[in-house]
Scaffold this active site. Structure first.
Site, PDB file in Angstrom:
ATOM      1  N   GLN A   1       0.839  -1.195   0.000  1.00  0.00           N
ATOM      2  CA  GLN A   1       0.000   0.000   0.000  1.00  0.00           C
ATOM      3  C   GLN A   1       0.877   1.249   0.000  1.00  0.00           C
ATOM      4  O   GLN A   1       1.840   1.350   0.773  1.00  0.00           O
ATOM      5  CB  GLN A   1      -0.941   0.043   1.200  1.00  0.00           C
ATOM      6  CG  GLN A   1      -1.983   1.156   1.033  1.00  0.00           C
ATOM      7  CD  GLN A   1      -2.901   1.312   2.217  1.00  0.00           C
ATOM      8  OE1 GLN A   1      -2.463   1.777   3.277  1.00  0.00           O
ATOM      9  NE2 GLN A   1      -4.160   0.951   2.063  1.00  0.00           N
TER      10      GLN A   1
ATOM     11  N   TYR B   1      -6.356  11.220   4.526  1.00  0.00           N
ATOM     12  CA  TYR B   1      -5.020  11.565   4.050  1.00  0.00           C
ATOM     13  C   TYR B   1      -5.047  12.209   2.662  1.00  0.00           C
ATOM     14  O   TYR B   1      -6.106  12.576   2.160  1.00  0.00           O
ATOM     15  CB  TYR B   1      -4.121  10.335   4.156  1.00  0.00           C
ATOM     16  CG  TYR B   1      -4.130   9.827   5.579  1.00  0.00           C
ATOM     17  CD1 TYR B   1      -3.576  10.590   6.606  1.00  0.00           C
ATOM     18  CD2 TYR B   1      -4.770   8.638   5.913  1.00  0.00           C
ATOM     19  CE1 TYR B   1      -3.632  10.173   7.926  1.00  0.00           C
ATOM     20  CE2 TYR B   1      -4.828   8.217   7.243  1.00  0.00           C
ATOM     21  CZ  TYR B   1      -4.263   8.991   8.240  1.00  0.00           C
ATOM     22  OH  TYR B   1      -4.327   8.592   9.548  1.00  0.00           O
TER      23      TYR B   1
ATOM     24  N   ARG C   1      -7.898   1.941  -2.590  1.00  0.00           N
ATOM     25  CA  ARG C   1      -8.735   1.827  -1.387  1.00  0.00           C
ATOM     26  C   ARG C   1      -9.481   3.138  -1.161  1.00  0.00           C
ATOM     27  O   ARG C   1      -8.873   4.218  -1.128  1.00  0.00           O
ATOM     28  CB  ARG C   1      -7.903   1.473  -0.158  1.00  0.00           C
ATOM     29  CG  ARG C   1      -8.824   1.040   0.999  1.00  0.00           C
ATOM     30  CD  ARG C   1      -8.077   0.341   2.116  1.00  0.00           C
ATOM     31  NE  ARG C   1      -9.033  -0.376   2.957  1.00  0.00           N
ATOM     32  CZ  ARG C   1      -8.972  -0.445   4.272  1.00  0.00           C
ATOM     33  NH1 ARG C   1      -7.986   0.165   4.927  1.00  0.00           N
ATOM     34  NH2 ARG C   1      -9.865  -1.122   4.959  1.00  0.00           N
TER      35      ARG C   1
ATOM     36  N   ARG D   1      -8.396  -6.429  12.379  1.00  0.00           N
ATOM     37  CA  ARG D   1      -8.208  -6.879  13.772  1.00  0.00           C
ATOM     38  C   ARG D   1      -8.121  -8.393  13.871  1.00  0.00           C
ATOM     39  O   ARG D   1      -7.340  -8.917  14.669  1.00  0.00           O
ATOM     40  CB  ARG D   1      -9.359  -6.370  14.647  1.00  0.00           C
ATOM     41  CG  ARG D   1      -9.324  -4.861  14.864  1.00  0.00           C
ATOM     42  CD  ARG D   1     -10.381  -4.424  15.858  1.00  0.00           C
ATOM     43  NE  ARG D   1     -10.335  -2.981  16.043  1.00  0.00           N
ATOM     44  CZ  ARG D   1     -10.490  -2.370  17.209  1.00  0.00           C
ATOM     45  NH1 ARG D   1     -10.686  -3.087  18.306  1.00  0.00           N
ATOM     46  NH2 ARG D   1     -10.443  -1.059  17.307  1.00  0.00           N
TER      47      ARG D   1
END
Length: 349
Positions: free
Chosen positions: A96, A175, A219, A303
């Site tokens: 990424q 971002y 993404r 997670r």
């Protein structure tokens, strides 16, 4: 179909539809991946696809401590060790690519961070000395924007040289690329703002630059909530246009915070004809269901993979899933990273 059935991406065969979601763990002091990262990703190589933590495309991209980059030869060499071990174990891995834009701090860059416009995003920034809030950024000059596009292209080339099977462009969250997409943050009137097409130009230019060096995924988070970055229905319609014209091999969607929303994902399944990965709040049963319904091609887990590096095996054998420990998410060493005592204890019960 289910999570455990293979998938195909233009001749690129994924052995299952379980994806490691990108998770920043802040364990790379100096920005060069090392032994811990090689072990971490090796443990998760059984996934159909591994998406790494975000890697900085340049020094100007930095906005967190102890996060890796992919703009120096030392970083490329470090990542090559990661890809070598993942491939030796039969895995597939993409890198990424990340740039924080205005969500940064002068301590990282020696001057004010730059964003689409001089608008304070009012987001937290995490320094080695503690947490603080963003200030007002500089507006990026057109020359800086073009240099940033070139940085993404170089980063994608470096990823290919490091042995990655492709790259994923992080345009989700708060971002740089998400900043350019958002009219509350992007007040520009030049070619990189002023209209939906202008606001998405940076992302489309970045995808084109990266695609020159191999496979590219993107993404997005069309349901993001919180502060200036909240995506309302008007902006979501702009995301519709973006997705419909997206020249990427796959799309990776972070879903609503409330958990799996099949109707929300159906909206983008109709708009994007490449491989669609969905994320946020899925377990094994809901992952199987969204794939069986034809609304996604794969499901990514964050997670669950943090605490269960053997998640594919656990799903296959219907074993219990160990809970993740938030105290070990960011920073530290092997504990909670490659040493999974809690996860192993569950298996032994």
């Amino acid at each position: 179909m289910s999570l455990l059935t293979p998938a195909d991406l233009d001749g690129w065969r994924l052995p299952n539809r379980i994806v490691v979601a990108p998770t920043t763990r802040a364990r790379v002091p100096g920005g060069v991946p090392g032994d811990l990262q090689a072990a971490y990703y090796a443990q998760r190589a059984g996934a159909g696809l591994v998406v790494t933590e975000g890697a900085w495309v340049s020094e100007e991209a930095i906005g967190f401590s102890d996060v890796p980059g992919v703009y120096t030869e030392a970083q490329v060499d470090g990542w090559r060790r990661v890809t070598d071990v993942v491939h030796a174990l039969g895995g597939r891995i993409v890198l990424q690519l990340w740039h924080t834009g205005a969500v940064s701090h002068p301590d990282f860059r020696g001057g004010r961070p730059a964003g689409p416009s001089a608008v304070n995003p009012d987001e937290p920034v995490y320094l080695t000395s503690g947490r603080c809030r963003t200030g007002t950024p500089r507006e990026m000059a057109v020359a800086e924007i073009r240099a940033t596009v070139a940085d993404y292209g170089t980063a994608a080339e470096n990823a290919r040289r490091a042995g990655f099977d492709g790259v994923e462009i992080a345009a989700n969250g708060v971002y740089l690329l998400a900043q350019f997409l958002h009219p509350r943050l992007n007040h520009r009137t030049d070619a990189y703002g002023g209209s939906p097409a202008g606001r998405r130009r940076l992302l489309t230019d970045v995808v084109e630059a990266a695609a020159a060096h191999g496979r590219v995924g993107v993404r997005l988070s069309p349901w993001w909530t919180g502060g200036l970055f909240t995506v309302d229905e008007a902006l979501r319609a702009e995301y519709d246009e973006l997705v419909a014209g997206l020249a990427a091999d796959y799309l990776h969607l972070r879903g609503p915070d409330a958990g799996p929303d099949f109707a929300a994902f159906a909206r983008y399944r109709e708009l994007f004809d490449g491989l669609l990965i969905v994320n946020n709040g899925f377990d094994r049963d809901t992952g199987d269901a969204v794939i069986d319904a034809g609304l996604a091609d794969a499901v990514s887990y964050a997670r669950h993979f943090v605490a269960n590096p053997d998640l594919v095996t656990r799903f296959a054998l219907d074993l219990p899933i160990a809970p993740a420990d938030p105290a070990t998410f960011y920073g530290g060493g092997a504990a909670g990273y490659v040493e999974q005592a809690a996860a192993m204890a569950v298996v032994s019960q």
